[in-house]
Structures are given as structure tokens and as C-alpha cells.
Scaffold this active site. Structure first.
Site, PDB file in Angstrom:
ATOM      1  N   LYS A   1       0.838  -1.202   0.000  1.00  0.00           N
ATOM      2  CA  LYS A   1       0.000   0.000   0.000  1.00  0.00           C
ATOM      3  C   LYS A   1       0.873   1.253   0.000  1.00  0.00           C
ATOM      4  CE  LYS A   1      -0.476  -0.068   5.050  1.00  0.00           C
ATOM      5  NZ  LYS A   1      -1.420  -0.112   6.190  1.00  0.00           N
TER       6      LYS A   1
ATOM      7  N   ARG B   1     -11.246  -0.091  14.183  1.00  0.00           N
ATOM      8  CA  ARG B   1     -10.896   0.681  12.999  1.00  0.00           C
ATOM      9  C   ARG B   1     -11.582   0.103  11.770  1.00  0.00           C
ATOM     10  NH1 ARG B   1      -4.709   1.066  10.746  1.00  0.00           N
ATOM     11  NH2 ARG B   1      -5.197  -1.109  10.288  1.00  0.00           N
TER      12      ARG B   1
ATOM     13  N   TYR C   1      13.860  30.870   8.375  1.00  0.00           N
ATOM     14  CA  TYR C   1      12.623  31.534   8.759  1.00  0.00           C
ATOM     15  C   TYR C   1      12.501  31.646  10.273  1.00  0.00           C
ATOM     16  CZ  TYR C   1      10.606  31.245   4.050  1.00  0.00           C
ATOM     17  OH  TYR C   1      10.346  31.401   2.706  1.00  0.00           O
TER      18      TYR C   1
ATOM     19  N   MET D   1      10.241  24.980   2.494  1.00  0.00           N
ATOM     20  CA  MET D   1       9.589  24.151   1.479  1.00  0.00           C
ATOM     21  C   MET D   1      10.580  23.372   0.628  1.00  0.00           C
ATOM     22  SD  MET D   1       6.893  25.199  -1.537  1.00  0.00           S
ATOM     23  CE  MET D   1       5.622  25.691  -0.371  1.00  0.00           C
TER      24      MET D   1
END
Length: 379
Positions: free
Chosen positions: A42, A141, A263, A311
């Protein structure tokens, strides 16, 4: 599908060792004893490429594969031998049942509603349809709840037209061998099987394989362990690492003591040093929670990550290297060698699963160690 890149211009290269994945599968098959060993592919084989990992494992002898979504199964099925099975863990969404039959993949039935839809299709086609049935033994779940099982057991037509190829459940705490939930789930699983038609059984995920023979049943379903994630918390891992992430330096600059980097000015240099800016950021899956934490490596020299992850870039304190030793275009190692996957994830206050599956699509990916001596493929 990835667009081919020239490795010379790539900001970072993710190397995936298919031979190591196969070796891990064989080790897990050995631990499983008489049980068969499946492979969970998956999330694009946990981000490492189901189109490459699936055929490599099939060539090694794996014949049962699990994915989460129908689209994943449709893409994978043509790449595998005709005698392999692909099962979809989420089961059929309402109305999607015919696509499972058309593409030759098995649903994992998790609820009475999914069973009813599958049985209705079998009736319309006037043929028996195979499915995997999941029972909930303690995760709350996915899977048939105990009250649903009791209701089905009282209905002689409940499974008309449906052939159960496998009964499965999923362990919640298998990475903690002493956790009482493991034994409790095993007992509930045995009770649930008595309420269902006889079929092969599967309980153990990656960590569950290491709980011992009592948890193996007929099939084990490793996912994370195939890709080198440690199966037992706090214990040495017997698995081979399968990936390496090398990122290129864009720029190296000298900074004075007291210089703010990145930043928010969250890091200031305590001494004159050099800052290396590297072409990986949170758009590439390098978690922002790892800001001002963690380490890259240039050979045997650790380079602390300083400042916030942005980013497209991270910044490293390269002051431990001699002037000119690290140049633009050279690579530092972010995962691999001394930077183990689990340790890197811990540095970002995360887990290896999140880090691995989040690795972005901008990397140039190299699959190496393929069967039959295939050449490395860059994607």
C-alpha cells in the site's frame, strides 16, 4: 509515474535497494515458519515504488499482496504472475464491486454492508466470488464487529455466493511484545473464526511475526519490515536497510557569530561557521518538525541541521569541515549509513512510517539490486 531526470542535475537522489527488500522478505518468511509470507504494498510500497517492489518480490516467490485502495490494485495486478493474488484492505466502496471482478482482485470485506454488496454481485453474476473477511479484534478501525459476526452466524444465507479465501485481523500493539492487548486480540481472533466458515487465517503484521508461532496462523502480512523499519520497539533490528537519500548542496556561505539562519530566526550561530544550503525541504517530505534537529552526514562528519525546514531547502552547520571541503553540487547523506531511518524519524519527533511514506516525488529515484542482474533504473 515519475519523469526521468538527469542525475547530474537532481537536487536529491533516493536509492532503493530491491535486493535488500527481497532479503527482508526472505528473513520474514523464515521467521513465519510454516505460514506463508505476503507483502503489503500500500501507499506505493510505502513510497518506494510498488511497480518495482511487487515484481521483485514475486520473482522471489511471494504470491499474496495487499494494498489499501482499488486503484493501487488495478495498477499492480498486471505486473504480477497470474497465480498471485492482490487484496484491497479497504474493501469495495458502494458501487465499485464490479471493478474488483473485472480486474481480478479480491476485496477485504470489513462490514455487513460490504458483504451485502459483494453477495449481491455474486447473485447477479450467478457465480461464487472470493473475498477476504476482516474481523475487528481490538482496534475499532476496520473489520466486522462482534455483534455483526453473531448476526451473520445466525443467518444460514449470510455467505451464500461468497467464498472466504482468508480471515484476517490486525494487531494494535505488536511492536510492544509484552503488551496484554496482543494475547487478548489473539483470543478474540480465535473466537471470531468459530463464527465464520472455515478458511485460512492471518493475524500477524510485521511486528506480529516476532511475537512467535502462536500469532502466525496460515499467513503473515509484513509491510513496514520489508522496507527496513524496526519491528520491535527498543530491540535491535534484524532487517536490512533498503534506502539511501543523498541531497545536493546548493550553496555554502560563511556566517559570523550571532547570525540568524532561516525563517523565524529560530537559530543563531554561536561562532563563525559555514552554512550549507541543501536542496530538500518539506515539499520533499522532509518533516518540518525536524527543524533545528537531526543530522546530515558528509562521509564520517556529522552536519547538524540548523534553522527551520523550509519548502525546498534545509540548512546545515558545516563548520566541522575544512574550508572548501564541501562544495556546491556535492551530496550529503540524509538517510542511510549512519543516518538510520528510525533514528532520522525520531529526530523529527515522528515515526519511520510517516517519514518513509511522505518522501516526495521530486527525488530522482534509483532502484538497484533487481533480480536477474537488471541495471539500476533512474525514475
Amino acid at each position: 509515474m515519475n519523469t526521468p531526470h538527469d542525475e547530474a542535475s537532481a537536487g536529491a537522489i533516493l536509492t532503493i535497494d530491491l535486493g535488500a527488500i527481497v532479503a527482508n522478505w526472505r528473513l520474514l518468511q523464515g521467521r513465519a515458519g510454516r505460514a506463508a509470507c505476503a507483502a503489503v504494498l500500500k501507499a506505493d510500497a510505502y513510497g518506494l515504488g510498488a511497480a518495482q517492489v511487487g515484481p521483485a518480490l514475486a520473482a522471489a516467490g511471494c504470491r499474496q499482496f495487499f494494498v489499501a485502495h482499488l486503484d493501487e490494485a488495478i495498477a499492480l495486478r498486471p505486473l504480477l504472475p497470474h497465480d498471485a493474488s492482490v487484496s484491497v484492505l479497504h474493501g469495495p466502496m458502494p458501487g465499485s464491486e464490479p471493478a474488483f471482478v473485472a480486474h481480478g482482485v479480491r476485496p477485504v470485506l470489513n462490514s455487513r454492508a460490504q458483504l451485502d454488496g459483494w453477495r449481491a454481485l455474486a447473485h447477479r453474476l450467478d457465480r461464487e466470488l472470493e473475498a477476504v473477511v476482516q474481523v475487528d479484534t481490538g482496534m475499532a478501525r476496520l473489520g466486522l464487529a462482534p455483534e455483526e459476526l453473531r448476526g451473520l452466524a445466525a443467518d444460514p444465507q449470510a455467505w451464500a455466493g461468497v467464498r472466504i479465501g482468508l480471515v484476517m485481523s490486525h494487531l494494535a500493539c505488536a511492536d510492544e511484545p509484552a503488551h496484554p492487548a496482543n494475547a487478548a486480540q489473539r483470543r478474540r481472533f480465535q473466537l471470531a473464526r468459530r463464527l465464520l466458515p472455515a478458511a485460512p487465517a492471518s493475524l500477524a503484521n510485521s511486528s506480529g511475526i516476532f511475537l512467535g508461532e502462536d500469532f502466525h496462523f496460515d499467513l503473515v502480512r509484513p509491510g513496514a519490515a520489508l522496507y527496513g523499519i524496526a519491528p520491535v520497539t527498543g530491540a535491535p533490528s534484524p532487517l536490512q536497510p533498503v534506502l539511501r537519500l543523498d541531497a545536493r548542496v546548493i550553496q555554502v556561505r560563511h556566517v559570523e557569530a550571532g547570525t540568524a539562519v532561516g525563517y523565524g530566526a529560530s537559530w543563531h550561530s554561536e561562532r563563525p561557521t559555514r552554512i550549507a544550503t541543501v536542496a530538500v525541504g518539506y515539499a520533499d517530505g522532509w518533516l518540518r518538525s525536524g527543524s533545528n534537529r537531526g543530522t546530515a552526514w558528509f562521509g564520517d562528519v556529522p552536519l547538524p541541521l540548523v534553522g527551520r525546514v523550509s519548502m525546498d531547502t534545509i540548512t546545515l552547520d558545516a563548520g566541522a569541515l575544512a574550508e572548501g571541503e564541501l562544495q556546491p553540487g556535492m551530496a550529503v547523506t540524509l538517510i542511510g549509513g549512519r543516518a538510520g531511518l528510525d533514528a532520522v524519524a525520531a529526530d523529527a519527533d515522528s515515526i519511520a512510517y510517516e517519514l518513509l511514506t511522505g518522501l516526495g516525488r521530486r527525488y530522482t529515484r534509483r532502484h538497484v539490486g533487481a533480480c536477474h542482474g537488471a541495471s539500476p533504473v533512474a525514475t
